[in-house]
Enzyme design. Structure first.
Site, short mmCIF file in Angstrom:
data_model
loop_
_atom_site.label_atom_id
_atom_site.label_comp_id
_atom_site.label_asym_id
_atom_site.label_seq_id
_atom_site.Cartn_x
_atom_site.Cartn_y
_atom_site.Cartn_z
N GLU A 3 0.86 -1.18 0.00
CA GLU A 3 0.00 0.00 0.00
C GLU A 3 0.90 1.24 0.00
OE1 GLU A 3 -3.07 -0.32 3.02
OE2 GLU A 3 -2.99 -2.49 2.94
N LYS A 61 -0.58 3.63 -5.16
CA LYS A 61 0.29 2.46 -4.94
C LYS A 61 1.25 2.23 -6.12
CE LYS A 61 -3.65 0.25 -2.63
NZ LYS A 61 -4.63 -0.84 -2.71
N ARG A 267 -13.46 -8.49 1.57
CA ARG A 267 -12.18 -8.30 2.24
C ARG A 267 -12.31 -8.57 3.73
NH1 ARG A 267 -8.86 -5.12 -0.89
NH2 ARG A 267 -7.27 -6.15 0.35
#
Ligand SMILES: [Zn+2]
Length: 283
Positions: A3, A61, A267
């Site tokens: 990230e 990212k 997630r």
């Protein structure tokens, strides 16, 4: 997946170690590493041969390697990509898919892309047309640059739950599962809270938490859960500071309740059921 803090860690190290170096040649050992969609038609190895590395940037990212002649490489590490400073004499292993043979880098080293799952992608594009690249087009603002008012506008009026909204790179760029879970915990917000219903004070707390956590992680070289390595091959040290991410069942640092895990938009999501107020049952 790296990230913002992990990619920023790479950016800072590359800035120190390879800016000013020249790419002597590139060895592509896995063709798909070179992504489609760049705006320069010449094959990647020929196009970058002899180029000088002028600066290293980052957008969300994505790592940006700016070359002379107004060209840039956009590098996405995705799941398991590792960009490693490697002595010239080192033999690449079977997971090394791309090699930048450099002249003039720190300690005379090369750069190797090691990527077990082969999802990392490199694109070459005109620097002036970076925003047209699918990987960068439509990215939201940078979380370390956004002010509180603009951040509030990102959330305003949206029925989407706050967790998937913060993961959406088109709304805000660079956040992933780790830092969203950590920021929501710090701001005492339940991950399922509808974004548009967050009170102004809590928006301020969330904005502050995101910036504080990203900066703290960058200072410790990012988080390594499994695959992330910096260009020296070292792990990031922020993992030991994580409060909720992958700490299911362990006591909350604030209230001692066991951290819970739910699935939000596919997630794994970690939070404290006591101090992150449920949107269904406000305290
Ligand atoms: Zn708690």
């Amino acid at each position: 997946m790296p990230e913002l803090p992990e990619v920023e860690t790479l950016r800072r190290q590359l800035e120190r170690d390879v800016v000013g170096a020249t790419i002597r040649r590139v060895t592509v050992r896995w063709r798909k590493t070179i992504g489609r969609g760049g705006t320069i038609p010449t094959p990647f190895p020929q196009a970058v041969r002899g180029a000088r590395i002028e600066a290293i940037g980052r957008r969300g990212k994505n790592l940006l390697v700016h070359l002379d002649g107004g060209r840039s490489i956009v590098a996405q590490m995705r799941m398991t990509g590792q960009l490693l400073r490697t002595p010239r004499s080192a033999r690449p292993d079977r997971h090394t898919h791309l090699i930048f043979h450099l002249e003039g880098a720190r300690d005379g080293c090369d750069l190797h892309l090691r990527d077990i799952r082969k999802f990392a992608r490199f694109f070459l594009t005109r620097t002036a047309r970076l925003d047209e690249l699918p990987a960068l087009a439509g990215l939201g603002p940078e979380p370390l640059e956004i002010d509180r008012k603009t951040f509030a506008a990102v959330l305003a009026g949206r029925a989407t739950r706050v967790k998937p909204l913060l993961l959406n790179q088109r709304r805000i760029a660079g956040l992933g599962n780790i830092y969203v879970d950590e920021a929501l915990f710090a701001a005492r917000l339940h991950p399922l809270t509808p974004a548009g219903r967050i009170a102004p004070q809590a928006i301020g707390a969330l904005h502050q938490a995101i910036q504080r956590i990203l900066r703290a992680s960058i200072r410790t070289g990012g988080t390594t859960m499994r695959n992330f390595r910096n260009i020296a091959g070292e792990k990031g040290r922020y993992r030991e500071r994580l409060k909720v991410y992958q700490r299911t069942g362990q006591p909350c640092a604030r209230c001692n309740s066991p951290i819970e895990r739910i699935v939000v938009s596919g997630r794994g999501t970690h939070f404290c059921p006591k101090c992150q107020t449920s949107p269904q049952a406000p305290a």
